[in-house]
Design an enzyme around this catalytic site. Structure first.
Site, PDB file in Angstrom:
ATOM      1  N   ASP A  82       0.855  -1.187   0.000  1.00 16.34           N
ATOM      2  CA  ASP A  82       0.000   0.000   0.000  1.00 16.34           C
ATOM      3  C   ASP A  82       0.890   1.235   0.000  1.00 16.34           C
ATOM      4  OD1 ASP A  82      -3.260   0.246   0.847  1.00 16.34           O
ATOM      5  OD2 ASP A  82      -2.062   2.080   0.873  1.00 16.34           O
ATOM      6  N   SER A  96       4.478   1.973  -4.366  1.00 14.86           N
ATOM      7  CA  SER A  96       3.519   2.415  -5.367  1.00 14.86           C
ATOM      8  C   SER A  96       3.496   1.422  -6.517  1.00 14.86           C
ATOM      9  CB  SER A  96       3.897   3.806  -5.900  1.00 14.86           C
ATOM     10  OG  SER A  96       3.096   4.139  -7.018  1.00 14.86           O
ATOM     11  N   LYS A 112     -10.316   5.532  -7.006  1.00 16.03           N
ATOM     12  CA  LYS A 112     -11.695   5.137  -7.298  1.00 16.03           C
ATOM     13  C   LYS A 112     -12.710   6.266  -7.159  1.00 16.03           C
ATOM     14  CE  LYS A 112     -12.927   3.700  -2.616  1.00 16.03           C
ATOM     15  NZ  LYS A 112     -13.504   2.643  -1.774  1.00 16.03           N
ATOM     16  N   LYS A 159     -18.635   0.775 -12.944  1.00 18.01           N
ATOM     17  CA  LYS A 159     -18.446   2.027 -13.685  1.00 18.01           C
ATOM     18  C   LYS A 159     -17.588   1.835 -14.933  1.00 18.01           C
ATOM     19  CE  LYS A 159     -19.066   4.801  -9.534  1.00 18.01           C
ATOM     20  NZ  LYS A 159     -19.539   3.641  -8.737  1.00 18.01           N
TER      21      LYS A 159
END
Length: 618
Positions: free
Chosen positions: A321, A349, A375, A417
């Site tokens: 993370d 990353s 997101k 989405k």
């Protein structure tokens, strides 16, 4: 033994000695029609001759039956059984003592005396013991300023309701005034539970709440189905009362029924469906004994993935993370919950090619769950290049590392989405699905994606925002009166993701069945009502207009994809859309070089890759 307890026991001993003497006399008095002058003197002589023996015998018997060591403030049926048993034994002993001390007399006392003595002794003993509980209840009802005490109506006259009533009455910490109980059982109407009356059925809730000025409703129906609970909640929310409910039947089994176990009624109760249950133990063999890597492991979905994976004995769990606070939080939780877990937590990353390569080379994961992504739709609309860099390029670099180091299975978390996207976030996730599809055809690794809708309680979701707005007195902001969304809880979504991973053969886009869509306006109104307020009066609802890139409704599949079923009826497979992989890979390379220039037209560039992407006017 403390002084208070010693004083209480001395009081009980003295009380019992007096009860023996009075019971003995009353038994004779009742035998002779309550006329003292009719009692023969020889009967009184027999009585007083053995009175001290009877008193000492009673104290001994009561000690054996724990009548001096029980906590009578909280006495229940068990203590009552001890009282009855002790009094029966004492009455028999009293008869034996009298008969043995007056063997020369055929009938030293009337036969009815012994039974009457036992009845009177039982009455006095019950009154003496249970007076502690009664006095505590009276103190509880009179305690404090009644003006600040909440009037409470309880729904459920079963075991859970009974236990809660007892605690409310007896607890010094609970400042509530029980005004009545609601239960649908016709046989319970008008009856009393610990002095609290059953005042009606669910049809009477609204009327009774208004008549009795109810502030709070407690729902003590731990075994009620989700459908039944929703029906009751729908009625209760019209009362403008605060709602709380007992979580589940296991609280009864474990003896944990208490006020502290009550929880606020939340939106999960309003979805009106049973929680999705997945038998993970039967399918998680593919995780056990494997090295598992989770990107974005500190986020809402990633952290729940880590929890459920950790509970199924992986060989090693690696969490990646970029946000150190999130990573630290899940690290400490897993260390506490699974001390034997081989856990590695790395700050990194997914956009760093060399870092990803080094991590995969060192740990050689067997399975990768890729949950790292930007997101938040409105934020990504303001920073579209960052959405491309993190979502597209980050996914691409992790996929390349997985391919290079022969990861067995790669599961990417996608979103509804991505279907006919109207925002850059959804469009980038569609590109990610295309990366998965392309590399699955070129690699030994099984690449799959799992697509689902909104997750209740996740970071950035609408529920925490609404609750915060309600706490601040409003207004609650809804973008559009007709906007709808699919909802699922975090554990539900993650359990289905894990099961989809078990089904994976490579190249699939798994689509989770999110149930019936929920109107966001209804969600806002229900949360306001459940907080004890009235929409439009106490808390206003404001419509702010659709945000850039936001749809009125979300789709789970593109028309071309079709739908295939799996063993789990809640997990479906979308048929991959054919694409020119060579052209797509060339576009990816061009995209990588182009986005680094921080262009203003990155949306148009993405639209060339994802023709279904509809760019909205901003």
């Amino acid at each position: 033994m403390n002084a208070k307890l010693l004083i209480r026991r001395v009081y009980l001993v003295c009380y019992d000695m007096a009860a023996v003497a009075i019971s003995s006399y009353l038994a004779l008095l009742l035998r002779f029609d309550l006329q003292p002058n009719l009692i023969p003197s020889q009967y009184l002589s027999v009585l007083w001759a053995v009175i001290w023996i009877s008193m000492l015998g009673t104290i001994l018997i009561f000690t054996i039956f724990r009548l001096y060591s029980s906590l009578w403030t909280y006495a229940g049926t068990t203590e009552m059984m001890y009282v009855v048993s002790a009094c029966v034994v004492d009455a028999v002993l009293n008869m034996v003592v009298i008969l043995l001390n007056h063997r020369e007399q055929a009938c030293p006392l009337p036969r009815s005396y012994y039974m009457l003595y036992g009845v009177f002794l039982l009455a006095f003993t019950v009154c003496g013991r249970y007076s502690f509980r009664g006095l505590r209840a009276i103190r509880g009802r009179l305690r404090g300023d009644r003006s600040v005490r909440k009037n409470v109506m309880l729904i459920g006259a079963g075991s859970a309701g009974s236990a809660l009533i007892k605690e409310i009455i007896n607890s010094r910490q609970v400042n509530k005034n029980l005004v009545g109980v609601i239960d649908d059982d016709p046989g319970k109407q008008g009856t009393f539970i610990h002095g609290i009356r059953v005042i009606g059925t669910r049809e009477d809730i609204i009327r009774r709440a208004e008549e009795l000025e109810v502030d709070e409703i407690m729902i003590a129906l731990p075994s009620a189905s989700a459908k039944e609970l929703k029906e009751i909640v729908d009625i209760c929310k019209e009362t403008r009362c605060e709602l709380k409910r007992l979580p589940g039947i296991y609280q009864l089994v474990n003896g944990e029924v208490s006020i502290s176990k009550l929880k606020e009624v939340d939106v999960n109760d309003l979805l009106g469906r049973e929680p999705i249950s997945v038998d993970l133990d039967s399918i998680m063999g593919y995780v056990s004994g494997k090295v598992i890597l989770v990107t974005g492991g500190g986020g809402s979905i990633g952290s729940e993935l880590c929890r459920q994976i950790a509970s199924h004995q992986p060989k090693q769990l690696i969490i990646i993370d970029i946000y150190e606070n999130n990573a630290y939080s899940i690290q400490q939780e897993l260390i506490h919950s699974y001390p034997q877990l081989d856990l590695v937590v790395l700050i990194a990353s997914v956009r760093n090619t060399k870092r990803m390569d080094n991590i995969f080379a060192m740990y050689r994961p067997d399975i990768v769950y890729h949950a790292a992504a930007h997101k938040h739709v409105p934020l990504m609309e303001e920073s579209p290049n960052e959405a491309v860099k993190n979502n597209v390029l980050g996914t691409w670099k992790v996929v390349q590392a997985a391919d290079k180091y022969h990861v067995k299975r790669f599961v990417m978390i996608s979103t509804d989405k991505a279907v006919n996207p109207t925002n850059i976030m959804g469009a980038t996730k569609r590109v990610c699905e295309m990366i998965i599809q392309t590399y699955n055809n070129r690699s030994e690794t099984e690449f799959v994606a799992v697509r689902f809708g909104n997750v209740l309680g996740s970071n950035g979701s609408v529920i925490p925002l609404f609750k915060k707005q309600i706490e601040q007195g409003g207004p609650v902001t809804v973008t559009h009166p007709d906007i709808i969304r699919y909802f699922m809880t975090i554990p539900e979504a993650v359990s289905l993701v894990l099961q989809a991973g078990a089904y994976a053969k490579g190249g699939e886009i798994f689509v989770l069945d999110m149930g019936e869509p929920v109107k966001i306006l209804d969600l806002a109104k229900n949360l306001i009502l459940l907080s004890g307020h009235k929409p439009g009066e106490d808390i206003q609802i404001e419509f702010t207009g659709l945000r850039p890139g936001e749809k009125l409704y979300e789709e789970m599949l593109m028309e071309e994809e079709g739908l295939q079923n799996t063993e789990n009826q809640l997990i479906h497979i979308g048929k991959p859309i054919e694409l020119d992989e060579e052209r797509f890979l060339a576009q990816l390379q061009q995209l990588k070089e182009y986005v680094e220039k921080e262009p203003d037209d990155i949306r148009s560039y993405i639209q060339d890759i994802v023709p279904t992407y509809s760019i909205q006017n901003r």
